[in-house]
Every structure is written in structure tokens, then in C-alpha cells.
Design a protein around this motif. Sequence first.
Motif, PDB file in Angstrom:
ATOM      1  N   SER A 531       0.814  -1.212   0.000  1.00  0.00           N
ATOM      2  CA  SER A 531       0.000   0.000   0.000  1.00  0.00           C
ATOM      3  C   SER A 531       0.848   1.263   0.000  1.00  0.00           C
ATOM      4  N   VAL A 532       2.121   1.189   0.421  1.00  0.00           N
ATOM      5  CA  VAL A 532       2.947   2.396   0.484  1.00  0.00           C
ATOM      6  C   VAL A 532       3.582   2.735  -0.859  1.00  0.00           C
ATOM      7  N   MET A 533       3.496   1.846  -1.839  1.00  0.00           N
ATOM      8  CA  MET A 533       4.067   2.129  -3.157  1.00  0.00           C
ATOM      9  C   MET A 533       3.331   3.311  -3.781  1.00  0.00           C
ATOM     10  N   PRO A 534       4.043   4.322  -4.241  1.00  0.00           N
ATOM     11  CA  PRO A 534       3.365   5.480  -4.834  1.00  0.00           C
ATOM     12  C   PRO A 534       2.592   5.129  -6.097  1.00  0.00           C
ATOM     13  N   SER A 535       3.067   4.112  -6.815  1.00  0.00           N
ATOM     14  CA  SER A 535       2.372   3.633  -8.009  1.00  0.00           C
ATOM     15  C   SER A 535       2.708   2.169  -8.195  1.00  0.00           C
ATOM     16  N   VAL A 536       1.837   1.440  -8.880  1.00  0.00           N
ATOM     17  CA  VAL A 536       2.066   0.013  -9.096  1.00  0.00           C
ATOM     18  C   VAL A 536       3.254  -0.165 -10.036  1.00  0.00           C
ATOM     19  N   ILE A 537       4.065  -1.167  -9.765  1.00  0.00           N
ATOM     20  CA  ILE A 537       5.245  -1.393 -10.598  1.00  0.00           C
ATOM     21  C   ILE A 537       4.857  -2.209 -11.831  1.00  0.00           C
ATOM     22  N   SER A 538       5.775  -2.282 -12.793  1.00  0.00           N
ATOM     23  CA  SER A 538       5.501  -2.953 -14.069  1.00  0.00           C
ATOM     24  C   SER A 538       5.816  -4.442 -13.955  1.00  0.00           C
ATOM     25  N   GLY A 539       4.964  -5.173 -13.264  1.00  0.00           N
ATOM     26  CA  GLY A 539       5.157  -6.605 -13.111  1.00  0.00           C
ATOM     27  C   GLY A 539       4.511  -7.106 -11.838  1.00  0.00           C
ATOM     28  N   ASN A 540       4.798  -8.354 -11.503  1.00  0.00           N
ATOM     29  CA  ASN A 540       4.243  -8.976 -10.313  1.00  0.00           C
ATOM     30  C   ASN A 540       4.786  -8.304  -9.059  1.00  0.00           C
ATOM     31  N   THR A 541       4.020  -8.314  -7.991  1.00  0.00           N
ATOM     32  CA  THR A 541       4.340  -7.464  -6.849  1.00  0.00           C
ATOM     33  C   THR A 541       5.001  -8.170  -5.670  1.00  0.00           C
TER      34      THR A 541
END
Length: 568
Positions: A531-541
Motif C-alpha cells: 500500500s505504500v508504493m506510490p504507483s504500481v510497478i511494471s510486473g508482479n508485486t
Amino acid sequence: MSEFDYVIVGGGVAGCVVANRLTEDPNVRVAMLEFGTSGNHKRQIVRMPLGMVSFMMPNLAFLGGTRMMYLYEAEPSRGLGNMKMVLPRGKALGGSSMVNGMIYIRGQKEDYDSWRDMGNPGWGYDDLLPYFRKSENFVLATTPQATRNFTLGGRPVRDQIDMAYHGIGGPVSVSPPRSPNHMCQTYFDACVEAGYPINADFNGNQQEGIGYHWLTQKGGERWGAESSYANPAKSRPNLAIFTEARALQILMDGKRAVGVSYERGGEVHQIRAAREVVLATGAFISPQLLMLSGIGRPEELKRHGIAVRHALPGVGSNLQDHIDTWLKQRSTTNHTYGISWGTMHSNAMHVLKWFSARRGMFTSNTGEAGGFVRSGLDTDRPDLQLFFCTTMASAQAADSFWGHGWAMHACLLRPKSIGHIGLKSADPHEAPLIAPNFFDDPYDMEVLVRGVHIMRKITDQPAFDRHRGEEVAPGRAIQTDEDIAAYIRRNCMTMYHPTSTCKMGNDPMAVVSPSSLLVHGLENLAVVDASVMPSVISGNTFAPTVAVAEKAADLIKTRAHMRSAGAA
């Protein structure tokens, strides 16, 4: 009432990482609360990688996979014609790493550099690479002889890897597919014919290209956060893990977090934190718990009769997730996984291979191959993730295993549609309100429509000629972009990567500080999860969540040392 130095709320991926790292100091007392059960890594349905396909199939619920999952229901999305979507999450020690597809992807360098440039110094790619390496045990480096016949593009994969990007000796076992299906090579050949490059390592210098996925497996078995982080710490006397414990509320003394109220065995308990409460319950539940504790948007709290302890408008905002669609293709050969009269004997042999050597079909996640491509010339880096599944049944499109064929998936990597988390009520037993707003921005549909055209382009290459049968879904009658978009609205699923609902930053909608992951305006309350990621990354989390938690553990330790130095 018990007291510990740290109380970690949530025993998912991030919680397990933080619990392990903090208890490396024998003088630190840590408690971790998890609503699910522990010991699931011992169950065959979990240890067996192919078992994950059954978790979303109602007719296989008797195998027990569904008992390890929350099946949240999203609010209707206008972009889906007001359809509701099921949003699964893991309910177990180890969280979603116990039910996921085991694909280890870090994302693109630009993802993290954009975090940094959004006002989060210390969170760029170069800052996080040491944590990716610290957490990893890269099997190609540790046991090269075991993978000497593992090739891609006619060359050993190990000869195509830059080990500067990988770690040895970390808790997370990152392995190549144990027994990849032969159709993966057909897929690679078709991708090359379609003009896409081969890439042996999506986690290396660049992500773009087609290749095998690295998997969080060890010796052919699932290797989730329970195995990698929780189990090594369980024997430490300074760690107490309370499973089947539902967190109800964060206990506050003014602006200071002092503990957690939780329910276990039908009774309500309180547990105190002398140093910090660490919230690690994921992108859905972390904002819900903050709001239930009076921390969030005042209008949302007041609507449910919750007293406002701390106004923080960004709590629950900025929800992002990956959306995925698929093609299903029947095969004229039986090389893919499936049940048919002609493969009964070989399927029985696969059972023997699993039990005797942890090899064969049951070590597969069915999505061993895939890649990252640009949807068009107007994008400067991959915006689509492709998956090649060697069966027509998959987690997103779960149905029968009868017959032979394959599924291709296209996943939108950087959606522009933004959702939010709210409350349905002030009852902590009720699931939060989850409004993903899928396809709210037309850009997202445009990119996925391009993805369908790309998957068809690959399917139509000569490499597939001897295998290609009927296109089952969407069917070749569906040709126009408008018809494809209509198909996608009916045939799409989340990739189960929700993030960003308690984003780090210093803007008015930020929830936690990038320098500490402490909640803005409060003391001794940190959030450590996706939840703290400013934006979703390009791939699996999974891999990014581990790296975030590894860095967070260091931040927490640094704070403790500074307190001790100040006290001295």
C-alpha cells in the motif's frame, strides 16, 4: 495484556520479512498478528506448484485452497458495464505468496526512479537493488550444474545472466522452471518470428523481451514468505506469532500508537507496543484498519460514526491494480497439459515424477513463459506483460482441465484508472469497500485491445502451425477493436496486485513519510506493505513488496538505534 517492543499487524509477505529482520536482534521482542493459519507450507496442495490453479476453481474447493483465500468483491466498475469482480487475497501466514503464481518479477528501473522523482528520495532503483539482492538466493548462481541443460535461444541461460543483478544466500529461492513444458519453446520461436526479442532475465539490465519466468520455488516446491522468512524466525524466543487473530483497531494515546486490539478464539484482547506498531495487512486492509481507528478522510469516518482521531485524506485513495485478459486456443496436439484419454498414462507418470523427484507437470505454475512488450511505437518501454499458459485453464480463467490447448494473457502494466478503498461500516468483521474503477480511463482499454492483436499475431506465426486449432476465446469472429473491447469487458480479471492506498510521499494525499514509512502526523505507527508504493510497478508485486519490507526493517532498526543513542 502483553507488551512487546514491536507489534506487526499482518503476517503476509511484508509482515514475515519485518518479523524476521527485527528478531535478528535477540534483545528485541516482536509479536505478529495474522488472521489466517500457519503451517500451510506443509500441505501438498500448497507445496505442489500446480495446485495453485485449483484455488480459483469452485469444483475443486474440497482440496482446501479456498480456505487460504479472502474472496473480496469489488464495487461495480463503470468501465466493466457495472460488473463486479472477485478480488482474491491470501489468508495465511505468508499471505498471498501462499496462493500466487510464484512469478518473481522486480519491475522496471523507471518504476522506482519515478517513485524517487515523485518526492521519495531513497526509493529509486539503485536504492532498492541492494535489497533485491539481499533477499534473493538465485539458483542459477548457487547450483549451476543443476541447470546446465536449461537453455534459451540455443544458449545456456546461465551464460546470459549478469550476476551483478542477483543475490546469493538470501531467504527467497528464485529458480527457473523445474520441468518447463516443451510448448514454451514453440512460443519462443513464434515470438521471434513475430519480431520480439528473447530475454533470459527480466530482472537484469532490461525487462523487455520474451523468455522464461523465474519462480519462487525451491527443489520444485513453492517457496513463499512462510518458508523463506517466517519459518527461520519461528524458533527465536523473541518472536510470538498469533494466528487466527483478527485485528480490530489500532490503540492510540493521543497521536501516539501504543498497541492493537484484536479478536482471537471469540475473545477480544489487547497487545501493547513499547516502540512501534507496524501495519502490514496489504492494500485493502491497511487503509481499512487506519479508518476503523479514526485515521483517514474525515467525511468517510463521520459517515460511519467513527470519531476522527487524525485527519489524513489520502488513506484509501490511489488504489491501483493490473488488469488482464486472455485468448484461449485449442491444440491439435496433446503437448500441452490437460486431461484426455490419450494422456492418461503420461499424466500418471507426472504424478510419480512429482512424488519421487519433484519434477514434471506438477512443478509447473502453468505460466512458465511470457514476456514484456511495448503495445505500440508510441510507448518508450514495455506497457504489456504477456503470459503463455500451457493449459487452457488458468487462475484468471479457471474452468475444466479437459482437452488440450493453451491460453495467452496480456496484462496492462501501468493503468491510468485509479480506485479507492472505503468503509462499508464501522464493523471490523465486514470487508472494506473496494472500488477499483477498472477501465475508468479509456487508455487502459486501448492498450489491452492492442494486447489481443499482439497475442493473435504471435499465435499466427509458423511455429504454431502444427499445433494451432480453433480459437476458443474470443473466437475469430471477434475482429474489430470495438468487438474486442466488448469481449475484454466480459473476460478480464485483476492480476491480484493491488497497491498504493497508503502511498509514501510528502504531498497532501500522502499517508506515510518516505524517510521512515511512519504515518504522517502520528508517532510510532508505520505502514509496511504494497500500500505504500506510490504507483504500481511494471510486473508482479511479490519481489517489490519483499524489497520494500527489507528496506523498512532497516529504517525501523535505524530509528531504534537513534532512540538508544539519544537516551544515552
